[in-house]
Every structure is written in C-alpha cells, then in structure tokens.
Design an enzyme around this catalytic site. Structure first.
Site, PDB file in Angstrom:
ATOM      1  N   SER A  42       0.826  -1.217   0.000  1.00 46.03           N
ATOM      2  CA  SER A  42       0.000   0.000   0.000  1.00 46.03           C
ATOM      3  C   SER A  42       0.856   1.261   0.000  1.00 46.03           C
ATOM      4  CB  SER A  42      -0.888   0.046   1.250  1.00 46.03           C
ATOM      5  OG  SER A  42      -1.816  -0.993   1.237  1.00 46.03           O
ATOM      6  N   HIS A  73      -4.080   0.114  -4.489  1.00 42.07           N
ATOM      7  CA  HIS A  73      -3.467  -0.993  -5.222  1.00 42.07           C
ATOM      8  C   HIS A  73      -3.936  -0.914  -6.658  1.00 42.07           C
ATOM      9  CE1 HIS A  73      -1.776  -3.184  -1.803  1.00 42.07           C
ATOM     10  NE2 HIS A  73      -2.814  -2.728  -1.136  1.00 42.07           N
ATOM     11  N   HIS A  95      -5.418  -9.847  -0.616  1.00 41.56           N
ATOM     12  CA  HIS A  95      -5.436  -9.970   0.842  1.00 41.56           C
ATOM     13  C   HIS A  95      -6.512 -10.945   1.279  1.00 41.56           C
ATOM     14  CE1 HIS A  95      -3.837  -5.894  -0.001  1.00 41.56           C
ATOM     15  NE2 HIS A  95      -3.045  -6.145   1.027  1.00 41.56           N
ATOM     16  N   TYR A  97      -8.262 -10.449   3.848  1.00 44.36           N
ATOM     17  CA  TYR A  97      -9.413  -9.675   4.347  1.00 44.36           C
ATOM     18  C   TYR A  97     -10.393  -9.317   3.232  1.00 44.36           C
ATOM     19  CZ  TYR A  97      -6.764  -5.493   2.891  1.00 44.36           C
ATOM     20  OH  TYR A  97      -6.056  -4.578   2.182  1.00 44.36           O
ATOM     21  N   GLU A  98      -9.965  -9.488   1.986  1.00 39.54           N
ATOM     22  CA  GLU A  98     -10.899  -9.286   0.870  1.00 39.54           C
ATOM     23  C   GLU A  98     -11.793 -10.509   0.685  1.00 39.54           C
ATOM     24  OE1 GLU A  98      -8.823  -7.134  -2.628  1.00 39.54           O
ATOM     25  OE2 GLU A  98      -7.196  -7.969  -1.419  1.00 39.54           O
ATOM     26  N   ALA A 125       2.810  -2.068   4.074  1.00 38.74           N
ATOM     27  CA  ALA A 125       2.598  -1.009   5.053  1.00 38.74           C
ATOM     28  C   ALA A 125       2.287  -1.704   6.375  1.00 38.74           C
ATOM     29  CB  ALA A 125       1.416  -0.149   4.624  1.00 38.74           C
ATOM     30  N   MET A 222      -1.359  -6.887   7.485  1.00 42.56           N
ATOM     31  CA  MET A 222      -2.403  -7.820   7.044  1.00 42.56           C
ATOM     32  C   MET A 222      -2.001  -8.562   5.773  1.00 42.56           C
ATOM     33  SD  MET A 222      -5.620  -5.226   7.545  1.00 42.56           S
ATOM     34  CE  MET A 222      -5.683  -4.075   8.926  1.00 42.56           C
ATOM     35  N   SER A 223      -0.723  -8.752   5.562  1.00 45.58           N
ATOM     36  CA  SER A 223      -0.298  -9.414   4.314  1.00 45.58           C
ATOM     37  C   SER A 223       1.004 -10.169   4.546  1.00 45.58           C
ATOM     38  CB  SER A 223      -0.096  -8.363   3.214  1.00 45.58           C
ATOM     39  OG  SER A 223       1.015  -7.535   3.500  1.00 45.58           O
ATOM     40  N   ASN A 246       2.285   4.101  10.589  1.00 43.46           N
ATOM     41  CA  ASN A 246       1.588   4.679  11.763  1.00 43.46           C
ATOM     42  C   ASN A 246       2.067   3.946  13.001  1.00 43.46           C
ATOM     43  OD1 ASN A 246      -0.216   2.514  10.249  1.00 43.46           O
ATOM     44  ND2 ASN A 246      -0.659   2.336  12.453  1.00 43.46           N
ATOM     45  N   HIS A 258      -7.130   4.251   6.627  1.00 41.81           N
ATOM     46  CA  HIS A 258      -6.412   3.799   5.429  1.00 41.81           C
ATOM     47  C   HIS A 258      -5.753   4.983   4.728  1.00 41.81           C
ATOM     48  CE1 HIS A 258      -5.262   1.156   2.217  1.00 41.81           C
ATOM     49  NE2 HIS A 258      -5.971   1.821   1.325  1.00 41.81           N
TER      50      HIS A 258
END
Ligand code: HPA
Length: 284
Positions: A42, A73, A95, A97-98, A125, A222-223, A246, A258
């Site tokens: 990201s 993306h 991902h 989460y998708e 990220a 998350m990846s 962050n 995001h």
C-alpha cells in the site's frame, strides 16, 4: 471455497504455469528470466514508475488473478528492468481480508516462481509496535508470526511443494545482509524487526497491540505472511521490508485510517524505491 479446495484447484502449480505462459507471451521476444519478483505494498506502487521498458498487464488479464479491490493498489503485473536487471513487479496483492483464501493470497508467488524468479521481495505497510518506531521508518523483516491462523499450504500437497517446510529462516539471511548493505550504501536507516500478520480488515485494538508487543512483535500488518510461507515451500528465497505508516493502535492519540496509511506510505516512497533499486542492483 475452503483453503484445501483452493490449493488443488485454481491456485495450484498448473494454474501458475498457465498464468506465467500468458505473461511470457504478452512480453514476447524481449523476455528475460527475472532476478527477482517484487510485490509493492500500500502506497509503495511508485517503484513501478522506475521500471524501464515496462510491459504492464492489468491483474484482470492474468489467468487466475482476481481483480484487486483495495484503494491504493493499482492491480498490475509489470515486467521490465530495474537498475538494468530484469524483474517482475506486482503493484497490488490479494489480501485475505478481501475474502480470498490463503492459497489465493499466495498464488502470485507461485506465478513469480513459474516465471523463473529465484528471489521474492515483499513490501508492505505496517503499524509500528516497537515504541521507538515512527511513521516513515523502514523495517527489514527478520522473522514473522502467523496470527492469521490460515496457511496457504493446507490441503493436499502440490507437486514440487514441501509438505512440512522448515521455517527456521523464512527471510533469507544472505538477502537480508544484501538489503542492509544496500541501505548503508544509500544512507537509508533500516531496522530489523519481527512482523506479525493478522487477518484484518479491522485495525487492532489497543489491548491487541499490547498483546502483540508482549509476544515479541515489532510491527503488524495484514499481508506478506502467506506469501513468504509459499516462497519457502517452493524453494524461493524471500526478503521483505515493512514501511511503518503509523504507530499501532493505542500507542499514539491518533485514530487509524487507510488514508493515513497511504499518505505515510507516500512519504517514505522515495527511500523505499531507492533501497529496493539498490538491492536489485546488488543481487547476484
Ligand atoms: N495494523 C495493521 N495493518 C496495518 C497497520 C496497522 O496499524 N498500518 C498499516 N497496515
């Protein structure tokens, strides 16, 4: 679809070979086997603009690839040269989460392998858990924790895969040394740390971040974890860099968004691009 079904079906070796054949055919006579396959996380897609003689293929054209859905993306597979070396880049990834299974999240790594890339370079990220991390820091992943509780290798073993891959050195020590040398040469601060992969898509609660800190995580995202598991199982050497976008939840007074992640990604993009370019230049 269960992970097991995904492994033997549309995300296995034969699907990857088919996708790779399509990419080779799109590139045509100028095809050269890549020295590395690079995934851009990201806000880090700018490295794709440094690619020379680039052939750009939308994800939607690649057999077996779903369309990337996350803002930030672009969803392109690019073939070209970086620092004079042939590489394949993925601007975007799949991902879990998708809603994708772990095997699909790791499928692009199979495709990079089928395209002849011996080295897998991941970027992402991540939220900084180590107290001294500030947005804009770059972290070389020394090791990871799989708190996604999914594994791209579950199900029947694919031809050529290891059933029980060794994970004592998931991030190749020689490649990590090379990345540190590239960072030193470019005067780019780079700190070692442990990446923890969570399923998302929610960011963590402050209590979860305190838990992860106690477990020994330095950054959270998350990846990357399914991808690196796949790289190890199929014999690719992996290396990965996190951009700390962050402070993780509860470590600052900011709420996470995001947009903030994307903006911070853009602010480190120049350093990230210089680092990876120099790393590719130094690859054997
Ligand atoms: N948590 C999880 N994933 C992330 C974060 C975070 O704080 N920042 C960027 N990706």
């Amino acid at each position: 679809m269960s992970d097991a079904a995904a492994t033997t079906g549309s995300t296995g070796v034969s699907a990857a070979v088919k996708a790779a054949a399509y990419v080779r055919q799109r590139v045509g006579a100028t095809w050269r086997d890549p020295v590395a396959g690079i995934v851009l996380g990201s806000g880090l897609g700018g490295l794709a603009d440094r690619l020379e003689d680039a052939v750009r293929i939308p994800f939607s054209h690649v057999p077996g690839f779903p369309t990337a859905t996350v803002a930030g993306h672009a969803g392109q597979l690019l073939v070209g040269t970086l620092a004079g070396r042939p590489v394949v880049m993925l601007a975007g990834r799949f991902h879990m989460y998708e809603g994708h299974g772990a095997a699909l999240a790791a499928f692009p790594v199979r495709v990079l392998h089928a395209l002849g890339a011996p080295v897998y370079v991941a970027s992402n990220a991540a939220g900084g858990i180590r107290r001294t991390f500030v947005p804009g820091d770059l972290m070389l992943i020394a090791d990871h924790m799989n708190l996604m509780f999914r594994n791209p290798l579950s199900g029947p073993t694919e031809q050529g895969d290891e059933r029980f891959p060794d994970m004592s050195d998931p991030y190749d020590p020689a490649l990590r040394a090379l990345m540190r040398e590239a960072a030193a040469a470019m005067n780019i601060p780079l700190q070692d740390g442990v990446y923890c992969g969570l399923l998302g898509p929610t960011y963590e609660t402050p209590a979860e971040v305190r838990m992860l800190e106690r477990l020994g995580a330095d950054a959270v995202g998350m990846s990357t974890v399914p991808e690196v598991i796949m790289a190890r199982a199929i014999g690719m050497r992996a290396v990965a860099v996190s951009c700390i976008t962050n402070k993780a939840a509860g470590l600052s007074h900011e709420k996470l968004s995001h947009q903030e992640v994307m903006d911070a990604g853009k602010s480190v993009a120049g350093r990230f691009e210089a680092l990876v370019t120099e790393f590719v230049r130094r690859l054997p």
